[in-house]
Scaffold this motif. Structure first.
Motif, PDB file in Angstrom:
ATOM      1  N   UNK A  94      46.112   2.926 -36.893  1.00 54.21           N
ATOM      2  CA  UNK A  94      47.237   2.191 -36.304  1.00 54.21           C
ATOM      3  C   UNK A  94      47.503   2.658 -34.878  1.00 54.21           C
ATOM      4  N   UNK A  95      47.917   1.717 -34.050  1.00 52.67           N
ATOM      5  CA  UNK A  95      48.259   2.005 -32.659  1.00 52.67           C
ATOM      6  C   UNK A  95      49.554   1.289 -32.287  1.00 52.67           C
ATOM      7  N   UNK A  96      50.353   1.934 -31.472  1.00 48.93           N
ATOM      8  CA  UNK A  96      51.483   1.297 -30.816  1.00 48.93           C
ATOM      9  C   UNK A  96      51.195   1.428 -29.331  1.00 48.93           C
ATOM     10  N   UNK A  97      50.860   0.300 -28.703  1.00 51.27           N
ATOM     11  CA  UNK A  97      50.341   0.325 -27.339  1.00 51.27           C
ATOM     12  C   UNK A  97      50.955  -0.796 -26.496  1.00 51.27           C
ATOM     13  N   UNK A  98      50.896  -0.615 -25.188  1.00 47.88           N
ATOM     14  CA  UNK A  98      51.202  -1.708 -24.271  1.00 47.88           C
ATOM     15  C   UNK A  98      50.020  -2.671 -24.347  1.00 47.88           C
ATOM     16  N   UNK A  99      50.277  -3.964 -24.275  1.00 51.65           N
ATOM     17  CA  UNK A  99      49.201  -4.939 -24.439  1.00 51.65           C
ATOM     18  C   UNK A  99      48.054  -4.732 -23.447  1.00 51.65           C
ATOM     19  N   UNK A 100      48.326  -4.143 -22.281  1.00 53.74           N
ATOM     20  CA  UNK A 100      47.268  -3.895 -21.303  1.00 53.74           C
ATOM     21  C   UNK A 100      46.333  -2.766 -21.742  1.00 53.74           C
ATOM     22  N   UNK A 101      46.744  -1.993 -22.753  1.00 54.30           N
ATOM     23  CA  UNK A 101      45.922  -0.882 -23.264  1.00 54.30           C
ATOM     24  C   UNK A 101      45.118  -1.260 -24.495  1.00 54.30           C
ATOM     25  N   UNK A 102      45.027  -2.548 -24.794  1.00 56.70           N
ATOM     26  CA  UNK A 102      44.318  -2.995 -25.988  1.00 56.70           C
ATOM     27  C   UNK A 102      42.869  -2.520 -25.989  1.00 56.70           C
ATOM     28  N   UNK A 103      42.163  -2.729 -24.889  1.00 63.93           N
ATOM     29  CA  UNK A 103      40.754  -2.321 -24.801  1.00 63.93           C
ATOM     30  C   UNK A 103      40.601  -0.812 -24.950  1.00 63.93           C
ATOM     31  N   UNK A 104      41.531  -0.057 -24.376  1.00 63.33           N
ATOM     32  CA  UNK A 104      41.494   1.404 -24.491  1.00 63.33           C
ATOM     33  C   UNK A 104      41.673   1.830 -25.952  1.00 63.33           C
ATOM     34  N   UNK A 105      42.584   1.175 -26.670  1.00 61.48           N
ATOM     35  CA  UNK A 105      42.791   1.495 -28.089  1.00 61.48           C
ATOM     36  C   UNK A 105      41.547   1.134 -28.900  1.00 61.48           C
ATOM     37  N   UNK A 106      40.927   0.013 -28.567  1.00 63.68           N
ATOM     38  CA  UNK A 106      39.699  -0.390 -29.253  1.00 63.68           C
ATOM     39  C   UNK A 106      38.585   0.624 -28.999  1.00 63.68           C
ATOM     40  N   UNK A 107      38.473   1.110 -27.774  1.00 58.46           N
ATOM     41  CA  UNK A 107      37.489   2.153 -27.457  1.00 58.46           C
ATOM     42  C   UNK A 107      37.793   3.442 -28.219  1.00 58.46           C
ATOM     43  N   UNK A 108      39.075   3.796 -28.323  1.00 59.06           N
ATOM     44  CA  UNK A 108      39.470   4.987 -29.077  1.00 59.06           C
ATOM     45  C   UNK A 108      39.078   4.848 -30.546  1.00 59.06           C
ATOM     46  N   UNK A 109      39.311   3.671 -31.119  1.00 59.44           N
ATOM     47  CA  UNK A 109      38.935   3.423 -32.515  1.00 59.44           C
ATOM     48  C   UNK A 109      37.424   3.569 -32.686  1.00 59.44           C
ATOM     49  N   UNK A 110      36.673   2.997 -31.757  1.00 62.70           N
ATOM     50  CA  UNK A 110      35.210   3.115 -31.805  1.00 62.70           C
ATOM     51  C   UNK A 110      34.770   4.575 -31.696  1.00 62.70           C
ATOM     52  N   UNK A 111      35.411   5.329 -30.802  1.00 66.55           N
ATOM     53  CA  UNK A 111      35.090   6.757 -30.662  1.00 66.55           C
ATOM     54  C   UNK A 111      35.336   7.500 -31.974  1.00 66.55           C
ATOM     55  N   UNK A 112      36.407   7.166 -32.667  1.00 68.42           N
ATOM     56  CA  UNK A 112      36.707   7.789 -33.960  1.00 68.42           C
ATOM     57  C   UNK A 112      35.610   7.472 -34.982  1.00 68.42           C
ATOM     58  N   UNK A 113      35.119   6.234 -34.970  1.00 68.44           N
ATOM     59  CA  UNK A 113      34.047   5.830 -35.886  1.00 68.44           C
ATOM     60  C   UNK A 113      32.765   6.619 -35.596  1.00 68.44           C
ATOM     61  N   UNK A 114      32.425   6.730 -34.314  1.00 67.30           N
ATOM     62  CA  UNK A 114      31.220   7.459 -33.912  1.00 67.30           C
ATOM     63  C   UNK A 114      31.350   8.932 -34.276  1.00 67.30           C
ATOM     64  N   UNK A 115      32.503   9.532 -33.964  1.00 62.02           N
ATOM     65  CA  UNK A 115      32.747  10.947 -34.280  1.00 62.02           C
ATOM     66  C   UNK A 115      32.613  11.208 -35.783  1.00 62.02           C
ATOM     67  N   UNK A 116      33.051  10.271 -36.600  1.00 62.86           N
ATOM     68  CA  UNK A 116      32.995  10.433 -38.054  1.00 62.86           C
ATOM     69  C   UNK A 116      31.602  10.158 -38.606  1.00 62.86           C
TER      70      UNK A 116
END
Length: 168
Positions: free
Chosen positions: A17-39
């Motif tokens: 889950x994320x609570x973000x400013x709409x302009x940070x959507x891509x950054x949150x998506x990248x963070x989610x992807x990084x979490x998947x790769x790290x795991x």
């Protein structure tokens, strides 16, 4: 076109889950992807996300989901895991082309359909990313149910406010 009777159904789903400013959507998506790769997780289905508040607001409450092959996730990933993800009784429309503009039109179609058919909305809006190299689209899905009770004044007000803002 709005289609009734749709569902979302996946096994072994991870999410965050994320609570973000709409302009940070891509950054949150990248963070989610990084979490998947790290795991070290292997993807086994499409990325989808749930938007828990009106898309007109600047702050978004969003959950990113993705099915994986693994039946668990390491605890240090900060990812949540569900063995099964299932929602039925949904309305669905597809969006392609200019996603920003056409997603708003898709929202309007689904909300208008729910109002006109006296359906109760009982979920966030789900966005399922689909496609290949040639064509991409998004399926918008919303859980609804028919009930004898009418929408509350507050629900009608919120839906009307949203559809009027889309029309402007």
């Amino acid at each position: 076109m709005v289609i009734e009777g749709e569902r979302i159904m996946y096994r072994n789903v991870v999410w965050h889950s994320y609570e973000i400013h709409y302009t940070d959507f891509e950054r949150a998506l990248d963070d989610f992807n990084d979490k998947l790769v790290h795991a070290g997780l292997s993807i086994n289905g499409p990325l989808f996300y749930a938007l828990h508040n009106a898309p007109l607001e600047e702050i978004m409450n969003v959950d990113f989901y993705i099915p994986v092959e693994q039946t668990y996730v390491p605890r240090d990933t900060r990812l949540l895991f569900q063995s099964y993800f299932y929602i039925d009784g949904m309305l669905m429309t597809r969006v392609k082309g200019d996603f920003q503009k056409n997603t708003e039109i898709g929202y309007e179609k689904i909300f208008t359909y729910a109002i006109e058919n006296e359906l109760q909305i009982c979920s966030p809006m789900y966005h399922i990313l689909r496609g290949d190299e040639d064509i991409q689209w998004v399926e918008l899905k919303l859980k609804v149910f028919a009930e004898e009770e009418e929408l509350t004044d507050q629900e009608v007000s919120l839906l009307e406010k949203y559809t009027h803002r889309l029309a402007d």
